[in-house]
Design an enzyme around this catalytic site. Structure first.
Site: not given
Ligand code: C3G
Length: 600
Positions: A576, A557, A512, A472, A417-418, A478, A474, A167
């Site tokens: 973000k 993040w 994150e 990380n 990362n992820e 998300y 969300y 991303d």
């Molecule tokens: O989306 C974002 O802003 C950031 O998310 C991170 O990736 C995720 C995306 C979705 C979920 N989820 O759906 O749980 C968890 C993690 C990445 O490390 C980061 O590079 C990116 O910019």
């Protein structure tokens, strides 16, 4: 073993570092005809291109901005006759993502990986007392065999297009400073330091690697440049009575001066600032000099208007001022090792860094957020390309640790990362990566990686490799965003209690958590994308973090809004940021500032 020295270029009585930053010549090469037409000697039709910078955002057409494929750089430099007895090197802070370097038409280096130095010996190819031409053939295509991961597609008009599995925009070019380095034939190639604290005193152990057999000395100067300790031999230790320690927000830097001697005659000298401090994990705590520290700060990017991922001292300065104003003490170099100047400045400012290798996109997906968290399994570590990818990953780990191992600011290595982490194959893939990293760091810093939502406590097969765990998460963005925030909180608590029940007795750091937020949008009551929602989301997250004693850090993040690939989930980039891309605060900056200042 690396076949070049990664030491940062310096000038002194034995060495010279001459900057090659400035306006270079540049050509796209979509037909890959450069080599056949002899561009390695000289570019035929070229345009001007600033170095360091990403090439993309200078242009006004999409063909140029989104260019994917081969591209070339050229510069000319005068090499003085006085350097004839010296060894000469050209050193790029990085070339993204891969490059061949030519000196007067001769191939002097080939390098894979876009975020670590490219160093080429050029002594046998330069003309002393004359102008010399340096040409770089670079390429920015993505694949599943190199870092970071993605694919490259071809559009109906024949143009290549990068499809990142990550991303952030696929910024490319010569994005960091370039130096012409002159040093003695017999020279210092690398050094290690590590520390042991004994009450008021410190023992500094050192190791100096040279390419010769002459005697070596090691000297420590304090901040007033007064000598405090001295030793001879390629390996040894010195005692520093009443040592000034390097502390968080209160950095004290000694200067390590290393010399090679032929009797009384100096052959080479290299010096570097070092900070005496220890880092270790003890139970649920991360300790610096034996004192627990809670990490407060950001995941960042190297990203700014116009220059893309190009290094700029002004942006660096502004970012540190903003981070200090907030009461932050730490950042993660998501998702690649940054320009070395970031670490040097963090050393000066007493900032902590989690240093991350460019292992991102290890999940087959159009940008990881599309697959992350959904439970969708893409079998990433089950294809025939995995051995090549692992080779590239190991190389990046080695180059990163060798480059950054002596910075007091670096307190941990993040090795991914992820990625997918729930298969047997993912565990087989990562085990040798962690083993290699552990063998490389003379300071034995803790190892970690950033885990996404699918890496749940009952499914993940890789968290066992880590000394502390980075999550990380969300919940509230998300997962169950906006009106469902109460349920997001419940889901978050369920996961956290599962981690708690494992009784791992190690620290967890949130690397994150965040929400996309338009600096233009306000709404009462809040809705997603408004500044008010970012604040509510943060408060909910803090409430969870504070319920678990093993949570020992929060890196939100992201520090600032940043550029990504275009798509329906991104409005001219990822929003973000706690700051806008121009580095002005959203209201969340004040929420975080209040919290972090009260935690001192
Ligand atoms: O989306 C974002 O802003 C950031 O998310 C991170 O990736 C995720 C995306 C979705 C979920 N989820 O759906 O749980 C968890 C993690 C990445 O490390 C980061 O590079 C990116 O910019």
């Amino acid at each position: 073993m690396l076949n070049f020295s990664e030491l940062y270029p310096i000038s002194n009585q034995a060495r010279m570092a001459h900057s090659l930053d400035g306006m270079w010549k540049f050509s796209f090469d979509p037909e890959e005809k450069g080599l056949l037409e002899g561009w390695q000697h000289k570019l035929p039709d070229s345009i001007s291109m600033p170095v360091p910078a990403s090439f993309s955002d200078f242009f006004t057409t999409k063909e140029e901005r989104d260019y994917c494929g081969d591209f070339w750089y050229e510069t000319e430099v005068f090499v003085p006759v006085e350097w004839e007895k010296q060894e000469l090197e050209i050193r790029f802070g990085s070339i993204t993502h891969r490059a061949s370097v030519y000196c007067n038409g001769n191939l002097v280096s080939e390098h894979e990986g876009g975020f670590l130095p490219v160093v080429a010996k050029v002594t046998d190819h330069v003309k002393f007392g004359e102008m010399n031409t340096f040409v770089v053939k670079a390429n920015n295509e993505l694949s599943e065999e190199t870092l970071p991961c993605g694919t490259t597609t071809v559009l109906s008009d024949g143009r290549k297009l990068a499809k990142p599995y990550f991303d952030f925009f696929n910024y490319s070019g010569i994005q960091r400073s370039v130096w012409l380095v002159s040093k003695p034939k017999e020279s210092i190639e690398d050094f290690n330091v590590d520390y042991e604290l004994n009450g008021e005193d410190a023992v500094v152990r050192y190791e100096i690697m040279t390419n010769g057999t002459h005697e070596v000395s090691f000297e420590l100067l304090d901040q007033e440049k007064q000598p405090v300790a001295k030793s001879t031999g390629k390996q040894g230790s010195v005692l520093v009575p009443g040592a000034h320690l390097w502390n968080v927000g209160n950095a004290y830097l000694y200067q390590a001066v290393m010399r090679i001697w032929d009797g009384e005659t100096l052959i080479d000298e290299y010096s570097s600032k070092i900070g005496i401090r220890t880092v270790n994990i003890e139970g649920k705590e991360i300790k610096i000099n034996g004192k627990a520290v809670y990490l407060k700060g950001f995941g960042k990017h190297e990203d700014f208007e116009v220059i893309g991922r190009g290094f700029n001292w002004g942006v660096l300065k502004r970012d540190f001022e903003c981070m200090k104003w907030m009461g932050a003490n730490c950042f993660r170099t998501s998702h690649y090792p940054y320009a070395e100047e970031w670490y040097q400045f963090a050393d000066e400012e007493g900032f902590l860094i989690i240093d991350e290798v460019p292992a991102v996109g290890m999940m087959r997906s159009t940008r990881n957020f599309a697959a992350a968290g959904t439970g969708k399994y893409t079998g990433f570590f089950e294809t025939p390309t995995v051995p090549n990818l692992q080779k590239a990953h190991l190389q990046a780990v080695e180059e990163m640790i060798v480059r950054d191992k002596n910075h007091p600011s670096v307190i941990a290595w993040s090795l991914f990362n992820e990625p997918e982490t729930t298969s047997e194959q993912s565990k087989e893939y990562f085990t040798p990566i962690f083993d290699a990293a552990r063998a490389l760091d003379p300071q034995n810093r803790p190892m970690t990686g950033a885990f996404e939502k699918n890496s749940q406590p009952e499914l993940c097969k890789c968290y066992q490799l880590c000394d502390f765990i980075c999550l990380n998460r969300y919940y509230g963005w998300y997962i169950k965003g906006g009106p469902e925030l109460v349920d997001a909180r419940e889901a978050f608590l369920i996961e956290m209690n599962k981690w708690k029940d494992k009784n791992l007795n190690i620290p967890f750091v949130f690397t994150e958590f965040g929400t996309d937020t338009m600096a233009t949008e306000h709404k009462l009551p809040s809705i997603m994308w408004s500044q008010e929602y970012q604040n509510e989301y943060l408060d909910m997250n803090f409430d969870i973090f504070d319920q678990f004693d093993f949570v020992q850090g929060e890196l939100v993040w992201n520090f600032a809004d940043f550029q990504t690939t275009e798509g329906i989930m991104r409005v001219n980039g990822n929003k973000k940021g706690i700051f806008t891309r121009a580095r002005q605060p959203k209201s969340a900056a004040f929420v975080l500032k209040n919290r972090w200042e009260s935690m001192k």
